[in-house]
Design a protein around this motif. Sequence first.
Motif, mmCIF file in Angstrom:
data_model
loop_
_atom_site.group_PDB
_atom_site.id
_atom_site.type_symbol
_atom_site.label_atom_id
_atom_site.label_comp_id
_atom_site.label_asym_id
_atom_site.label_seq_id
_atom_site.Cartn_x
_atom_site.Cartn_y
_atom_site.Cartn_z
ATOM 1 N N PRO A 93 0.793 -1.237 0.000
ATOM 2 C CA PRO A 93 0.000 0.000 0.000
ATOM 3 C C PRO A 93 0.821 1.280 0.000
ATOM 4 O O PRO A 93 0.383 2.297 -0.536
ATOM 5 C CB PRO A 93 -0.825 -0.126 1.292
ATOM 6 N N ASN B 15 4.012 4.136 -4.318
ATOM 7 C CA ASN B 15 3.314 5.054 -5.223
ATOM 8 C C ASN B 15 3.346 4.481 -6.632
ATOM 9 O O ASN B 15 4.419 4.267 -7.212
ATOM 10 C CB ASN B 15 3.983 6.429 -5.201
ATOM 11 N N THR C 293 0.793 7.527 -7.317
ATOM 12 C CA THR C 293 -0.077 7.762 -6.170
ATOM 13 C C THR C 293 -0.318 6.451 -5.442
ATOM 14 O O THR C 293 -0.157 5.364 -6.014
ATOM 15 C CB THR C 293 -1.428 8.360 -6.617
ATOM 16 N N THR C 294 -0.717 6.537 -4.195
ATOM 17 C CA THR C 294 -1.082 5.337 -3.431
ATOM 18 C C THR C 294 -2.561 5.011 -3.585
ATOM 19 O O THR C 294 -3.039 4.025 -3.009
ATOM 20 C CB THR C 294 -0.744 5.524 -1.940
ATOM 21 N N ASP C 295 -3.287 5.824 -4.344
ATOM 22 C CA ASP C 295 -4.716 5.592 -4.579
ATOM 23 C C ASP C 295 -4.871 4.518 -5.654
ATOM 24 O O ASP C 295 -4.694 4.766 -6.852
ATOM 25 C CB ASP C 295 -5.394 6.890 -5.018
ATOM 26 N N ARG C 296 -5.182 3.311 -5.251
ATOM 27 C CA ARG C 296 -5.288 2.202 -6.191
ATOM 28 C C ARG C 296 -6.563 2.286 -7.039
ATOM 29 O O ARG C 296 -6.636 1.646 -8.101
ATOM 30 C CB ARG C 296 -5.262 0.868 -5.434
ATOM 31 N N THR C 297 -7.540 3.039 -6.606
ATOM 32 C CA THR C 297 -8.777 3.169 -7.380
ATOM 33 C C THR C 297 -8.503 3.772 -8.751
ATOM 34 O O THR C 297 -9.033 3.318 -9.775
ATOM 35 C CB THR C 297 -9.799 4.031 -6.628
ATOM 36 N N LYS C 298 -7.660 4.800 -8.799
ATOM 37 C CA LYS C 298 -7.319 5.440 -10.064
ATOM 38 C C LYS C 298 -6.579 4.477 -10.982
ATOM 39 O O LYS C 298 -6.809 4.453 -12.204
ATOM 40 C CB LYS C 298 -6.468 6.685 -9.804
#
Length: 317
Positions: A124, A127, A144-149
């Motif tokens: 997690p 990046n 980014t650490t946002d896996r949704t994107k």
Amino acid sequence: MKFAAPVWFLLGIVVVLLAVGYVVVQFRTRRDTLRFANLELLETVAPKRLSRWRHVPTVFVLVGLSLLTVALAGPTADAKEPRNRAVVMLAIDVSLSMQATDVSPNRLAAAQEAANQFIDDLTPGVNLGIVSFAGIPATLVAPTTDRTKAHAAVNGLKLDEATATGEALILSLQSIDLFSQTFSDVDGPPPARVVLMTDGKRTVGRSEEDAAGMAAKAKVPVSVIAFGTASGTVDIRGQNIPVPPDVQGMKSIARISGGDFHTAATREELKQVYAELGEQIGYETVQKDVSRPWVIAGVLALLLGSAGALMLSRRIP
């Protein structure tokens, strides 16, 4: 196992000398006892011997001292820790060759499924950025650490003409450089890597060798995945065109950049490669102090030795 301060092992000499001294004292005691002239009087005034059990407390004490010596030497062992600063650019080929069906149901669908698994399994704190490339590369997601994107970008991949492998690498390096300038700290820029998944040969743009040289200069290794089989073909404008992976070109990228090369001819193999890369990228091996168990064992041995001495001979050896 390694040791941070092996000089402390010199204390082992003291432990050995104590053991030798104990043996010498036992022999001297026996010798002095035999010199006693009146054996009947000796049996009356001397306490009864406790046979060999009397040595057990001393053995525990010597073992405890040995264990504490090891602890003082600072034993360390390899341990895996998740990376929290690393940046990874996943560059995915979306050229028309990715519609080949040599990998079921086709190369693109299999690549999307494997990439989504890679995204889910990645540590997690890493990046992750996404680059797609055909004739023109595009940064779909900045690191980014946002896996949704990342999932949305992978699921929305569309095929296009041509293959600009070198340009995709350069764009990935630019994204890493921009991220590093923004998020560098006292430890310097974060560790970075490019994961390049491609199935064909470059047809436009700068060469892979030039891009790999730029990666090597930036100290960003490239992990290359050659996807597909040598028998893969696609139907373009009514022509059946062979689209085997450019293995030699991809090996060159990995070699020049200081990265690694992988092949995947099936969806399962591609998932396995991604899993191995995720483990390699998401974790780092560090030396961790493991002296605590040695300290605990050493103290327990000393306590047992002292307690045994008090019970058997009413004195601490």
